[in-house]
Design a protein around this motif. Structure first.
Motif, PDB file in Angstrom:
ATOM      1  N   VAL A  65       0.739  -1.400   0.030  1.00 16.44           N
ATOM      2  CA  VAL A  65       0.051   0.158  -0.052  1.00 16.44           C
ATOM      3  C   VAL A  65       1.035   1.337   0.093  1.00 16.44           C
ATOM      4  CG1 VAL A  65      -1.780   1.417   1.226  1.00 16.44           C
ATOM      5  CG2 VAL A  65      -2.493  -0.905   1.118  1.00 16.44           C
ATOM      6  N   VAL A  66       2.135   1.708   0.867  1.00 18.27           N
ATOM      7  CA  VAL A  66       2.782   2.302   0.670  1.00 18.27           C
ATOM      8  C   VAL A  66       3.478   2.964  -0.771  1.00 18.27           C
ATOM      9  CG1 VAL A  66       5.456   3.311   1.311  1.00 18.27           C
ATOM     10  CG2 VAL A  66       3.192   2.046   3.176  1.00 18.27           C
ATOM     11  N   ALA A  67       3.889   1.716  -1.368  1.00 20.01           N
ATOM     12  CA  ALA A  67       4.531   1.719  -2.547  1.00 20.01           C
ATOM     13  C   ALA A  67       3.496   2.296  -3.457  1.00 20.01           C
ATOM     14  CB  ALA A  67       4.545   0.480  -3.409  1.00 20.01           C
ATOM     15  N   LEU A  68       2.308   1.615  -3.375  1.00 19.78           N
ATOM     16  CA  LEU A  68       1.043   2.436  -4.110  1.00 19.78           C
ATOM     17  C   LEU A  68       0.249   3.982  -4.023  1.00 19.78           C
ATOM     18  CD1 LEU A  68      -1.917  -0.682  -4.272  1.00 19.78           C
ATOM     19  CD2 LEU A  68      -0.076  -0.065  -6.498  1.00 19.78           C
ATOM     20  N   TRP A 293       8.841   4.270  -5.026  1.00 23.49           N
ATOM     21  CA  TRP A 293       8.357   3.421  -4.300  1.00 23.49           C
ATOM     22  C   TRP A 293       9.071   2.257  -4.707  1.00 23.49           C
ATOM     23  CZ3 TRP A 293       7.782   0.137  -8.088  1.00 23.49           C
ATOM     24  CH2 TRP A 293       8.274   0.440  -9.491  1.00 23.49           C
ATOM     25  N   MET A 294       9.603   2.239  -5.107  1.00 22.63           N
ATOM     26  CA  MET A 294      10.337   0.714  -5.562  1.00 22.63           C
ATOM     27  C   MET A 294      11.008  -0.081  -4.376  1.00 22.63           C
ATOM     28  SD  MET A 294      12.199   3.334  -6.384  1.00 22.63           S
ATOM     29  CE  MET A 294      11.904   3.326  -8.215  1.00 22.63           C
ATOM     30  N   TRP A 295      11.775   0.626  -2.958  1.00 22.56           N
ATOM     31  CA  TRP A 295      11.869   0.283  -2.376  1.00 22.56           C
ATOM     32  C   TRP A 295      10.476  -0.833  -1.276  1.00 22.56           C
ATOM     33  CZ3 TRP A 295      16.587  -0.180  -1.811  1.00 22.56           C
ATOM     34  CH2 TRP A 295      17.585   1.010  -2.400  1.00 22.56           C
ATOM     35  N   PRO A 296       9.463   0.300  -1.072  1.00 15.59           N
ATOM     36  CA  PRO A 296       8.170  -1.104  -0.290  1.00 15.59           C
ATOM     37  C   PRO A 296       7.881  -1.361  -1.134  1.00 15.59           C
ATOM     38  CG  PRO A 296       7.620   1.624  -0.884  1.00 15.59           C
ATOM     39  CD  PRO A 296       9.466   1.776  -1.023  1.00 15.59           C
ATOM     40  N   GLY A 297       7.690  -1.411  -2.481  1.00 17.60           N
ATOM     41  CA  GLY A 297       7.571  -2.564  -3.768  1.00 17.60           C
ATOM     42  C   GLY A 297       8.492  -3.654  -3.183  1.00 17.60           C
ATOM     43  N   GLY A 298       9.442  -3.306  -3.160  1.00 20.24           N
ATOM     44  CA  GLY A 298      10.659  -4.365  -3.180  1.00 20.24           C
ATOM     45  C   GLY A 298      10.176  -5.446  -2.039  1.00 20.24           C
ATOM     46  N   ALA A 299      10.555  -4.263  -0.752  1.00 23.93           N
ATOM     47  CA  ALA A 299      10.074  -5.073   0.407  1.00 23.93           C
ATOM     48  C   ALA A 299       9.271  -5.909   0.586  1.00 23.93           C
ATOM     49  CB  ALA A 299      10.010  -3.950   1.518  1.00 23.93           C
ATOM     50  N   LEU A 303       8.720  -9.692   1.536  1.00 21.56           N
ATOM     51  CA  LEU A 303       8.404  -9.968   2.886  1.00 21.56           C
ATOM     52  C   LEU A 303       6.635 -11.645   1.730  1.00 21.56           C
ATOM     53  CD1 LEU A 303       7.253  -7.465   4.320  1.00 21.56           C
ATOM     54  CD2 LEU A 303       8.407  -8.847   5.010  1.00 21.56           C
ATOM     55  N   LEU A 304       5.711 -11.673   0.505  1.00 21.60           N
ATOM     56  CA  LEU A 304       5.466 -12.267  -0.124  1.00 21.60           C
ATOM     57  C   LEU A 304       5.931 -13.910  -0.396  1.00 21.60           C
ATOM     58  CD1 LEU A 304       3.585 -10.355  -2.110  1.00 21.60           C
ATOM     59  CD2 LEU A 304       2.223 -11.746   0.110  1.00 21.60           C
ATOM     60  N   LEU A 305       6.984 -13.656  -0.547  1.00 19.63           N
ATOM     61  CA  LEU A 305       8.541 -14.658  -0.829  1.00 19.63           C
ATOM     62  C   LEU A 305       8.909 -15.121   0.737  1.00 19.63           C
ATOM     63  CD1 LEU A 305      11.093 -13.500  -3.624  1.00 19.63           C
ATOM     64  CD2 LEU A 305       9.076 -15.135  -4.267  1.00 19.63           C
TER      65      LEU A 305
END
Length: 312
Positions: A65-68, A293-299, A303-305
């Motif tokens: 959500v933060v990435a979005l 956005w790429m930093w929270p998106g990468g996190a 986490l999903l993996l």
């Protein structure tokens, strides 16, 4: 830091709302009935793992959500565009440039080293201009073709050595080569900066005639007479500069003549020349938003993996 789409944060409580809505539903009828204690041990063992997996998934959702929401920070960048100006430096590398009659911090400095310090710094600040370097002694040659890579021209000045072009002073040859090279350019402003510490000893034509030809083709010629002595005051000196001839070259070339006797004069000359040929770097910087956005998106992806790995 700010958010490009702050309303996206309204999605944060979505998992909680979904859990509350699903919790009110009656469980489906079991398809298979077993004894009450059959899977008690297995359920107890998995209870802690389920809580960890839930926490990981929740953290992944928050990061997503933060990435979005598009986090971003303000940044600035120097706006450098091509100025349409081309400058060719014609640098005297005759033997007299080795004479140590300049002083810096109380220590003697050769004319060549003094010029290198100031000229390299002047060139390195000319981003947006196309700069070239002509070196002359007995003969002249192009040490650096005109380029927007001003750092490479500054390096060419820094590594220039006495003797590679002879030890005499062919001012007209150096000025002629620089003029011929810059006349073929399509630049809107064409400038030659001629620096010498002597008198024309091996040129085949008059340097003033070359400057007059340059001016007739829209090329402006500035001259720098370098050295504490000149032929007017010391006509018998071997290392005296022909300041009168260089002044005449600048006059017929539509430029300015500078008389440099020491480091202070050399620094003042560079500052004045910079005003005569304004630096295109002096423009308001470009302000823009740098996305994060790429930093929270990468996190979120990590986490999903991790959650998927725990379930295997």
């Amino acid at each position: 830091m700010t958010l490009a789409f702050p309303l996206a944060l309204l999605l944060l409580p979505l998992p909680l709302l979904a859990r509350l809505l699903l919790a009110g539903r009656a469980p489906a009828e079991a398809g298979l009935r077993v004894a009450p204690g059959a899977f008690a041990a297995a359920l107890t063992a998995r209870g802690g793992g389920d809580r960890v997996a839930g926490a990981v998934l929740l953290a992944a959702w928050v990061a997503l959500v933060v990435a979005l929401a598009g986090p971003q920070v303000a940044a600035t960048r120097e706006l450098v565009t091509a100025s349409g100006r081309e400058i060719l430096l014609a640098l005297d590398l005759s033997g007299s440039m080795l004479k140590e009659d300049f002083m810096l911090d109380g220590k003697p400095l050769s004319r060549l080293d003094a010029v290198k310090r100031v000229a390299a710094r002047f060139v390195a600040a000319r981003r947006g201009d196309r700069i070239g370097l002509v070196i002359f002694g007995d003969r002249a040659y192009v040490a650096q073709p005109p380029t927007f890579d001003v750092a490479s021209v500054a390096r060419a000045i820094d590594i220039a050595q006495i003797g590679i072009s002879g030890r005499s002073t062919a001012i007209s040859d150096g000025l002629g080569l620089a003029t011929r090279r810059i006349m073929a350019s399509d630049a809107t402003t064409k400038v030659v900066v001629l620096l010498s510490d002597g008198m024309d000893t091996s040129g085949k034509v008059q340097a003033a005639d070359v400057a007059r030809l340059a001016a007739s083709h829209g090329v402006r010629v500035h001259t720098i007479a370098l050295g504490p002595e000149d032929l007017e005051g010391q006509p018998a000196s071997r290392d005296a500069v022909d300041a009168v001839a260089l002044r005449e070259i600048a006059e017929v070339g539509g430029g300015t003549s500078f008389r440099v006797r020491g480091m202070e004069d050399l620094e003042a000359m560079a500052a004045t020349l910079d005003k005569l040929e304004p630096n295109p770097m002096k423009r308001p910087p470009l302000r823009y938003w740098r996305p994060l956005w790429m930093w929270p998106g990468g996190a979120a992806l990590v986490l999903l993996l991790l959650a998927a790995w725990r379930r295997t």
